[in-house]
Design a protein around this motif. Structure first.
Motif, PDB file in Angstrom:
ATOM      1  N   LEU A  30      81.622 -31.763  39.636  1.00  0.00           N
ATOM      2  CA  LEU A  30      81.867 -31.659  37.990  1.00  0.00           C
ATOM      3  C   LEU A  30      80.446 -32.330  37.410  1.00  0.00           C
ATOM      4  O   LEU A  30      80.005 -33.464  37.680  1.00  0.00           O
ATOM      5  N   ARG A  31      79.927 -31.624  36.079  1.00  0.00           N
ATOM      6  CA  ARG A  31      78.867 -32.349  35.473  1.00  0.00           C
ATOM      7  C   ARG A  31      79.298 -32.266  34.049  1.00  0.00           C
ATOM      8  O   ARG A  31      80.006 -31.375  33.290  1.00  0.00           O
TER       9      ARG A  31
ATOM     10  N   LYS B 224      81.147 -31.086  27.433  1.00  0.00           N
ATOM     11  CA  LYS B 224      80.898 -29.642  28.111  1.00  0.00           C
ATOM     12  C   LYS B 224      80.958 -29.824  29.677  1.00  0.00           C
ATOM     13  O   LYS B 224      79.794 -30.539  30.115  1.00  0.00           O
TER      14      LYS B 224
ATOM     15  N   THR C  35      81.098 -28.439  33.405  1.00  0.00           N
ATOM     16  CA  THR C  35      80.841 -27.411  34.210  1.00  0.00           C
ATOM     17  C   THR C  35      81.030 -27.638  35.760  1.00  0.00           C
ATOM     18  O   THR C  35      81.001 -29.094  36.303  1.00  0.00           O
TER      19      THR C  35
ATOM     20  N   HIS D 286      80.160 -27.090  39.930  1.00  0.00           N
ATOM     21  CA  HIS D 286      78.686 -26.809  40.539  1.00  0.00           C
ATOM     22  C   HIS D 286      79.010 -27.149  42.262  1.00  0.00           C
ATOM     23  O   HIS D 286      79.921 -27.820  42.487  1.00  0.00           O
TER      24      HIS D 286
ATOM     25  N   ASP E  99      75.695 -22.940  40.238  1.00  0.00           N
ATOM     26  CA  ASP E  99      76.614 -22.988  39.439  1.00  0.00           C
ATOM     27  C   ASP E  99      77.887 -22.078  39.493  1.00  0.00           C
ATOM     28  O   ASP E  99      77.759 -20.884  40.041  1.00  0.00           O
TER      29      ASP E  99
ATOM     30  N   ASN F 111      80.914 -20.021  37.658  1.00  0.00           N
ATOM     31  CA  ASN F 111      81.190 -19.395  36.156  1.00  0.00           C
ATOM     32  C   ASN F 111      82.617 -19.624  36.171  1.00  0.00           C
ATOM     33  O   ASN F 111      83.217 -18.684  36.832  1.00  0.00           O
TER      34      ASN F 111
ATOM     35  N   THR G  72      92.033 -25.222  35.510  1.00  0.00           N
ATOM     36  CA  THR G  72      91.428 -25.282  34.289  1.00  0.00           C
ATOM     37  C   THR G  72      92.598 -25.225  33.093  1.00  0.00           C
ATOM     38  O   THR G  72      93.666 -24.649  33.613  1.00  0.00           O
TER      39      THR G  72
END
Length: 732
Positions: free
Chosen positions: A211-212, A248, A250, A252, A263, A265, A288
């Motif tokens: 995670l980023r 935020k 995201t 990866h 990435d 999506n 999520t």
């Protein structure tokens, strides 16, 4: 009878009485560790299921060792590694998947509640060689499945260390304090989703999912650190308060061989609270959840091309809890826990996510999931089926049949199973029995059996360790058992315990002190051994107080509706229950209705404050330690889960905020906080103080410099509880 003999009898009787008289607990003993319990530290099963490891510590000389024990004999087989001139004192260990290497943690220092920095070493079990991973303190080192590499985070970037060549590859480049975090979580994820390492190796070590966090726009919080120098300094970190912007986040995918990062999506995913590889090295599961936390999705990611498919989704009118129970079977069907039928239970889903069966059912809750023995089709779990204040260990098949209660003592039981589910070590305690550890054997599909020294099956289990020495020591002290019962308040039977003075006389009147926490899903009324606060309560009982704890609405293990009734109105119903309970208890002939107090810490501090103000005709005294005084000051994930945002629900935030009605204060009030509290900021107490000052209300307060939410270190706890004890004696 001559005078000398009478004098002898009098003296002998006095000495006998003196010898038999019980000692009273002291604050110095309680907070000096005099009643510390013995544990089995960091116990883990070896993959063969026949042996287990324990991390052992020696105080003098200071040393640590990782020792291997045999389940069958309970004898130590070998010391795998011990601290020495070459290997510094280590405080934790992690095996590689194949158990060929071990990561040892040294020089560890805390960052926040769960995050740590440390110097780490890789120990090779076969060669007995040791390799330092980095000269700089790093975070969350994790061995690849084959033990050849260590992934870790340094200064918000992900790195990979090759053990054989002792070379390091920097995977990400954009990590920067206050803006970008790769591979570990931000403050609010760590605190509320309860994890720090935000990367995972797949099963063959070819990929790492991570995670980023982009926290650029998250408001920063600062607090003064007073320290020992001439000038204090400000400690700053990103902290999203309710309604403010979050990181935020995201997902990866790193291809380890090439170093390429791609990435994934996830569409409109707001929070990503869990990632977990399936058995296949090409499939990753991702959970999520939306900002309101009432719509959870479980996704499957094909790591070959990063395509995303939805396995299941779960919705709730209030919120959906996050846990670590998700387990993938060999065919990637999976076990899942849910409150969908009103109680927390286990479910089996097919590989495509469709529900196959509800495994456990009933008006009770599964409280821990221990694992699945595929060869015998047995799931092992803990539940409150034997009463919500108790915990028992059970087995059941995936069909929901052949359920067996495995634990055999009433109280709190938990289990650590061997890797092949042949054995398990049961940890048991109740309100009168300190922790004891017993070895049990799981017979094929039958009730759990135990064995004696002759290996004959018997019923109690083989004792590994207990706290009989502590129990013997406590025989000399003025200790009373907790009396468990229920009290009917606002139409609900609430769990309660009570401590009465040792020489309790029902014809006398006693002051009443109530203790509670009351947070969503929590539990304080549990049939388990004493904690430090309980020893303090015992001390107060020995000095003539009746101490009571009541778990009101909103607390846990009594079903979804009981827990979630407080949704959008946090602290309202909980306060009403404590006030009503105090009034009902005051009707008892031995309770002095004019001497009623309440205390709590954190959420409990909010509660005790509200009870003193809104129940000013009931409570004469309250102590609030590190209290929330407005949920507007607390973090997004926790607060919005129960209240939504302040913009959506301002009344839910403000109607129960005590600094909005300081004029209600009539009783004696002690307010305590640590100035270095990164969790419940001292801002909460300062705003409460200002409101009371402007309302011209008298109160007492204490600030502990640089202490965090736990308010400890050196003599801090002793000083705090001395102050609290004196306050109670003076005002109750």
């Amino acid at each position: 009878m001559n005078k000398q003999f009478l004098l002898f009898l009098a003296i002998f009787g006095f000495l006998t009485l003196s010898i038999a008289q019980k000692k009273k607990l002291t604050l110095e003993e309680i907070w000096g560790g005099e009643f510390r319990t013995e544990y089995m530290d960091v116990l883990r099963s070896m993959k063969d299921g026949k042996q287990y490891t324990i991390l052992n510590f020696n105080r003098s000389p200071r040393s640590s060792s990782l020792d291997k024990y045999d389940y069958e004999s309970l004898e130590k087989v070998e010391t795998i590694v011990a601290s020495s001139n070459e290997i510094p004192f280590f405080t934790s260990y992690t095996f590689s998947e194949d158990e060929s290497k071990i990561v040892l943690a040294t020089e560890v220092e805390p960052i926040f509640r769960r995050s740590r920095l440390g110097i780490y070493y890789v120990y090779d079990v076969a060669s007995k060689s040791v390799t330092k991973v980095s000269d700089i303190k790093i975070q969350e080192p994790l061995l690849s499945p084959d033990g050849t590499k260590v992934a870790y985070v340094l200064e918000n970037n992900l790195f990979i260390f090759d053990v054989a060549s002792q070379t390091t590859q920097q995977v990400t480049q954009d990590g920067n304090k206050g803006t970008i975090i790769n591979g570990v979580t931000d403050w609010v994820y760590e605190e509320e989703f309860a994890f720090v390492r935000a990367f995972e190796w797949n099963s063959d070590g070819t990929k790492i999912a991570f995670l980023r966090f982009d926290e650029t726009n998250v408001p920063h919080f600062s607090m003064d650190i007073y320290g020992q120098n001439l000038y204090p300094y400000q400690y700053e970190f990103k902290y999203p308060k309710a309604g403010e912007e979050n990181s935020k986040v995201t997902l990866h995918m790193l291809d380890v061989a090439s170093g390429n990062i791609s990435d994934v999506n996830l569409g409109d995913a707001y929070y990503i609270p869990r990632i977990k590889w399936m058995n296949s090295p090409d499939h990753l599961s991702v959970q999520t959840i939306n900002r309101h936390q009432n719509h959870l999705k479980l996704h499957s990611i094909d790591a070959k091309n990063n395509t995303v498919s939805l396995l299941l989704e779960e919705k709730d009118k209030a919120y959906v809890d996050i846990d670590d129970d998700l387990t993938f079977l060999s065919d990637d069907s999976f076990i899942w826990t849910s409150e969908m039928d009103g109680y927390n239970h286990l479910y089996l889903h097919k590989k495509d996510g469709k529900l196959k069966t509800q495994i456990t059912k009933g008006l009770w809750e599964v409280t821990s999931y221990y694992g699945y023995d595929q060869s015998n089709d047995k799931i092992y779990y803990q539940s409150v089926e034997n009463g919500s204040i108790n915990r028992d260990v059970y087995s059941i098949s995936t069909s929901g049949k052949d359920k067996k209660r495995l634990s055999n003592k009433t109280g709190t039981n938990s289990a650590a199973f061997s890797a092949d589910y042949t054995y398990y070590i049961n940890t048991f305690s109740n309100a009168t029995t300190p922790y004891e550890f017993t070895l049990h054997r799981v017979a094929k599909g039958k009730r759990m059996k135990d064995f004696n020294e002759d290996n004959e099956l018997i019923s109690k289990g083989r004792l590994i360790k207990d706290n009989s020495a502590l129990l013997n020591k406590l025989e000399g002290y003025d200790i009373v058992p907790k009396e468990f019962s229920t009290i009917n308040i606002n139409g609900n039977d609430l769990n309660m315990w009570m401590m009465k003075p040792k020489d309790f006389d029902p014809n006398k009147k006693y002051p009443l002190l109530m203790f509670q926490y009351s947070g969503p899903g929590s539990q304080q009324v549990a049939n388990r051994w004493l904690g430090s606060n309980d020893y303090w309560h015992e001390m107060l009982a020995s000095e003539g107080y009746i101490v009571v704890c009541v778990d009101g609405r909103g607390t846990g293990y009594k079903g979804r509706d009981f827990k979630k009734v407080t949704y959008l109105n946090l602290v309202k119903y909980e306060t009403e229950d404590q006030i009503a309970a105090a009034k009902k208890l005051s009707e008892l002939p031995y309770v002095d209705e004019n001497r009623t107090g309440i205390w709590g810490w954190s959420f409990g501090g909010h509660m005790s404050t509200n009870c003193l103000l809104k129940g000013n005709d009931t409570f004469e005294m309250a102590i609030a330690v590190a209290p929330v005084t407005s949920w507007r000051f607390y973090d997004t994930i926790y607060t919005e889960r129960f209240l939504r945002t302040p913009q959506e629900n301002p009344e839910g935030y403000d109607n129960e905020s005590p600094f909005n009605y300081p004029e209600l204060l009539k009783g004696k009030y002690l307010l305590v906080h640590g100035s270095g509290d990164d969790n419940v900021h001292v801002q909460n107490t300062m705003r409460m103080i200002e409101a009371l000052v402007q309302a011209n209300k008298p109160f007492d307060w204490a600030i502990y410099p640089d202490k965090n939410h736990g308010i400890y270190g050196g003599n801090t706890r002793l000083h705090l509880f001395t102050k609290m004890t004196n306050f109670i004696k003076e005002n109750l």
